[in-house]
Structure formats: C-alpha cells, structure tokens
Write a protein that holds these residues in place. Structure first.
Motif, PDB file in Angstrom:
ATOM      1  N   ASN A 125       0.754  -1.201   0.000  1.00  0.00           N
ATOM      2  CA  ASN A 125      -0.191   0.074  -0.012  1.00  0.00           C
ATOM      3  C   ASN A 125       0.794   1.310   0.120  1.00  0.00           C
ATOM      4  OD1 ASN A 125      -2.258  -1.365  -0.202  1.00  0.00           O
ATOM      5  ND2 ASN A 125      -2.685  -1.194   2.033  1.00  0.00           N
ATOM      6  N   GLU A 128       2.383   1.770  -3.378  1.00  0.00           N
ATOM      7  CA  GLU A 128       1.286   2.587  -4.227  1.00  0.00           C
ATOM      8  C   GLU A 128       1.184   4.155  -4.134  1.00  0.00           C
ATOM      9  OE1 GLU A 128      -0.333   1.219  -6.976  1.00  0.00           O
ATOM     10  OE2 GLU A 128       1.397  -0.341  -6.460  1.00  0.00           O
ATOM     11  N   TYR A 129       1.094   4.369  -2.658  1.00  0.00           N
ATOM     12  CA  TYR A 129       1.304   5.878  -2.542  1.00  0.00           C
ATOM     13  C   TYR A 129       2.347   6.548  -3.086  1.00  0.00           C
ATOM     14  CZ  TYR A 129      -2.306   4.550   1.078  1.00  0.00           C
ATOM     15  OH  TYR A 129      -3.335   3.897   1.691  1.00  0.00           O
ATOM     16  N   ASN A 132       2.369   6.969  -6.911  1.00  0.00           N
ATOM     17  CA  ASN A 132       1.332   7.987  -7.146  1.00  0.00           C
ATOM     18  C   ASN A 132       1.718   9.365  -6.565  1.00  0.00           C
ATOM     19  OD1 ASN A 132      -1.180   7.034  -8.587  1.00  0.00           O
ATOM     20  ND2 ASN A 132      -0.539   5.165  -7.189  1.00  0.00           N
ATOM     21  N   GLN A 137      -2.787  12.197  -4.260  1.00  0.00           N
ATOM     22  CA  GLN A 137      -2.697  11.903  -5.761  1.00  0.00           C
ATOM     23  C   GLN A 137      -3.346  10.420  -6.241  1.00  0.00           C
ATOM     24  OE1 GLN A 137      -0.485  13.220  -4.060  1.00  0.00           O
ATOM     25  NE2 GLN A 137       0.518  14.948  -5.172  1.00  0.00           N
ATOM     26  N   TYR A 138      -2.950   9.549  -5.142  1.00  0.00           N
ATOM     27  CA  TYR A 138      -3.370   8.079  -5.261  1.00  0.00           C
ATOM     28  C   TYR A 138      -4.756   7.960  -5.088  1.00  0.00           C
ATOM     29  CZ  TYR A 138      -4.324   3.301  -3.722  1.00  0.00           C
ATOM     30  OH  TYR A 138      -4.675   1.885  -3.498  1.00  0.00           O
ATOM     31  N   ARG A 141      -6.471   9.682  -8.167  1.00  0.00           N
ATOM     32  CA  ARG A 141      -6.394   8.828  -9.412  1.00  0.00           C
ATOM     33  C   ARG A 141      -7.413   7.850  -9.343  1.00  0.00           C
ATOM     34  NH1 ARG A 141      -0.716  10.040  -9.316  1.00  0.00           N
ATOM     35  NH2 ARG A 141      -0.047  11.222 -10.980  1.00  0.00           N
ATOM     36  N   ASN A 142      -7.707   7.173  -8.024  1.00  0.00           N
ATOM     37  CA  ASN A 142      -8.779   6.218  -8.099  1.00  0.00           C
ATOM     38  C   ASN A 142     -10.215   6.624  -8.029  1.00  0.00           C
ATOM     39  OD1 ASN A 142      -6.954   3.840  -7.731  1.00  0.00           O
ATOM     40  ND2 ASN A 142      -6.780   4.240  -5.543  1.00  0.00           N
TER      41      ASN A 142
END
Length: 144
Positions: A125, A128-129, A132, A137-138, A141-142
C-alpha cells in the motif's frame, strides 16, 4: 544561505533535493506538517539512520522516498558536508518494499562512493502511495 533561497536556486538548476538525517529522523510533535514542508521544499528523498514510525509513513504519504543507511554507514563516516551530489541509482526501474537501493555520492574532490541503503517503504500500500506521488494523488486517481 537560508533554506528557502537554496531551494529556489536548486529548483532553477533542476536539481532534486535529498535530506540527510540521523537516528529517529522525524521525532517530534508536528510530524505531518514536517512531511508537508519537506514536500513543499521539493525534497525527493530522506536518507537517515532510522525513522520515527509515523513520520516515515507521512513522508511516503507526501511522495517522498525514505531510505535508511545500513551496514554501519552513516552521515558522519561518509564525511558529508553538503557539497556532495547524491544520486539514487536505477529508481526509475521501480522498487519494491524493503529493497536495497544504491546511492552514488560524488564528492567535490571527484571521489565517488556507492553505498547500499534500505528502502523504508515497508508495504505494498505504501508503495502504491509513493508511485502515485503521495496519498492525495493516489486517492484522486482512484476516484477518476
């Protein structure tokens, strides 16, 4: 020179910034604001002997790469004085949680040292942060 003036100068040159720290980097009462300030100054990575747990997470949430010195290497025995050029090698190829990441340190004398550091992105996780550019921003974007 004042920190802000240095940041403006490096931004003009297109030079990304790193912060070098000691033990328990980020310990204090305003860790989230400290991470935001670091981001606003354009810092791309923090390299420290160890991190305060929440601040490490806050740095990742701001899209800043936390790297930890390993193998008894630290800012003192590297003789860092602030004039060095530090490159994070092969970061564009991607990283995984807890990877070793190679730094190249170019001293003003022309000497070059390569050292290994530990990537303190500890979970998928968090990765992923970071990929992005931070948690905001994560999330955005989702949502899109």
């Amino acid at each position: 020179m004042p920190i802000y003036d240095a940041v403006v100068e490096y931004k003009k040159r297109g030079t990304d910034l790193v912060v070098i720290g000691g033990k328990e980097y980020g310990t204090g009462s305003s860790r989230d604001w400290a991470a935001k300030g670091t981001k606003l100054l354009g810092v791309k990575a923090v390299i420290a002997e160890s991190f305060e747990r929440i601040h490490r997470s806050n740095l990742i949430g701001m899209g800043i790469l936390p790297l930890q010195f390993i193998n008894n290497i630290n800012r003192t025995n590297l003789n860092l004085i602030g004039s060095e050029l530090i490159s994070v090698n092969e970061i564009e190829k991607g990283i995984n949680p807890s990877d070793n990441v190679t730094l190249e340190i170019k001293y003003i004398s022309g000497e070059i040292k390569k050292i290994e550091t530990l990537c303190r992105i500890d979970t998928k996780n968090e990765l992923e942060y970071y990929k992005n550019g931070g948690i905001l921003q994560y999330v955005l974007r989702n949502m899109i």
